[in-house]
Scaffold this motif. Structure first.
Motif, PDB file in Angstrom:
ATOM      1  N   ASN A 140       0.827  -1.216   0.000  1.00  0.00           N
ATOM      2  CA  ASN A 140       0.000   0.000   0.000  1.00  0.00           C
ATOM      3  C   ASN A 140       0.857   1.261   0.000  1.00  0.00           C
ATOM      4  O   ASN A 140       0.505   2.281   0.583  1.00  0.00           O
ATOM      5  CB  ASN A 140      -0.966   0.010   1.183  1.00  0.00           C
ATOM      6  CG  ASN A 140      -0.252   0.137   2.525  1.00  0.00           C
ATOM      7  OD1 ASN A 140       0.898  -0.290   2.660  1.00  0.00           O
ATOM      8  ND2 ASN A 140      -0.914   0.713   3.514  1.00  0.00           N
ATOM      9  N   ARG A 142       2.273   4.673  -1.276  1.00  0.00           N
ATOM     10  CA  ARG A 142       1.644   5.727  -2.088  1.00  0.00           C
ATOM     11  C   ARG A 142       2.300   7.069  -1.801  1.00  0.00           C
ATOM     12  O   ARG A 142       2.954   7.258  -0.775  1.00  0.00           O
ATOM     13  CB  ARG A 142       0.141   5.817  -1.814  1.00  0.00           C
ATOM     14  CG  ARG A 142      -0.253   6.322  -0.434  1.00  0.00           C
ATOM     15  CD  ARG A 142      -0.316   5.241   0.583  1.00  0.00           C
ATOM     16  NE  ARG A 142      -0.828   5.701   1.861  1.00  0.00           N
ATOM     17  CZ  ARG A 142      -0.679   5.028   2.993  1.00  0.00           C
ATOM     18  NH1 ARG A 142      -0.033   3.882   3.016  1.00  0.00           N
ATOM     19  NH2 ARG A 142      -1.162   5.504   4.126  1.00  0.00           N
ATOM     20  N   SER A 157      -0.566   5.368  -6.126  1.00  0.00           N
ATOM     21  CA  SER A 157       0.036   4.127  -5.638  1.00  0.00           C
ATOM     22  C   SER A 157       1.378   3.906  -6.324  1.00  0.00           C
ATOM     23  O   SER A 157       1.498   4.090  -7.534  1.00  0.00           O
ATOM     24  CB  SER A 157      -0.890   2.934  -5.910  1.00  0.00           C
ATOM     25  OG  SER A 157      -2.106   3.069  -5.205  1.00  0.00           O
ATOM     26  N   SER A 216       7.551   6.072  -0.497  1.00  0.00           N
ATOM     27  CA  SER A 216       6.218   5.994   0.085  1.00  0.00           C
ATOM     28  C   SER A 216       6.023   7.101   1.111  1.00  0.00           C
ATOM     29  O   SER A 216       6.933   7.423   1.876  1.00  0.00           O
ATOM     30  CB  SER A 216       6.032   4.629   0.753  1.00  0.00           C
ATOM     31  OG  SER A 216       4.725   4.501   1.288  1.00  0.00           O
TER      32      SER A 216
END
Length: 257
Positions: A140, A142, A157, A216
């Motif tokens: 996950n 992003r 993403s 991220s």
């Protein structure tokens, strides 16, 4: 004359109040001392480290992944029709940095890199499996992109480890008409707090930073162009209209008397 004077004073006062809201949508205002404009790292200074609310998945194979190699080479019975399938389970990193792993229970992974987590799980699973081969992924990851207009902000993403700043901006639809290509801020969380890198993409000289690898939870903020006159008129016009209508009604009643 008295009404005109009152009208002008009222408009000036309310215009002053309304001007406080002009360009109030501009975020992340910084000074020169707070941003880094030189020696911006193209590749991250450090590997991404797991944080609370990250979701990970992992695959485990015995004998250092011998089965993976055998299947890739077509070795073994019915190898030609076999496919390597693993159950795509997700494991959430809790607020205390732990994650619940099958057979192991709660394992501390917060603040660790992917390589460090793989090595730790390999060591822990060695008690039950012969030479375990572990692959871990954060599923996950992003970045948040503000391309120059607030309504166009997007959560992107990260599928590839080497996703660049230019790719992230392209996935967000590019820099909007109001966006200032010469003020692109990349805000990155580090062990020392968030660092703010300011990049000028308006010239070819800034192209070298377009290949900056994003991480991220990066915030990519393109500063919008300040439209003082348009926003000032937008704020003041309803006020002027309301005051003029009120004064007109008042003058009519005064004339009638």
């Amino acid at each position: 004359m008295k009404f005109l004077k009152s009208f002008v004073i009222s408009v000036m006062f309310l215009s002053l109040v309304a001007s406080c809201n002009v360009n109030s949508h501009v975020m992340f205002k910084t000074s020169d001392a707070e941003v880094i404009t030189d020696n911006i790292p193209i590749a991250p200074d450090d590997a991404y480290r797991l944080a609370p609310d990250d979701k990970i998945s992992f695959s485990l194979y015995v004998e250092d992944g011998k089965k993976v190699i055998d299947m890739s080479a077509g070795i073994g019975a019915n190898a030609g029709s076999q496919q390597l399938n693993s159950v795509a389970l997700q494991y959430l990193v809790r607020q205390d940095g732990t994650v619940e792993i099958p057979m192991l229970g709660l394992v501390q992974v917060g603040g660790m890199s992917i390589i460090e987590v793989q090595e730790k799980l390999k060591k822990l699973y060695s008690a039950n499996y012969i030479d375990p081969f572990i692959q871990v992924q954060v599923i996950n990851r992003r970045v948040i992109v503000f391309p120059g207009t607030g309504g166009d902000a997007k959560v992107i993403s990260i599928v590839n480890d080497n996703t660049t700043l230019m790719e992230a901006l392209a996935l967000a639809g590019g820099i909007t008409e109001r966006g200032k290509a010469n003020v692109v801020k990349v805000m990155r969380q580090t062990t020392a707090g968030r660092k703010i890198y300011q990049i000028d993409l308006s010239t070819l000289e800034g192209l070298k930073y377009a290949d900056m690898i994003v991480q991220s939870n990066d915030y990519i903020y393109v500063e919008p162009t300040k439209q003082l006159s348009r926003e000032f008129l937008k704020e003041v016009t309803p006020i002027v209209s309301l005051i003029s209508s009120a004064l007109l009604v008042f003058s009519v009643f005064t004339t009638v008397k």
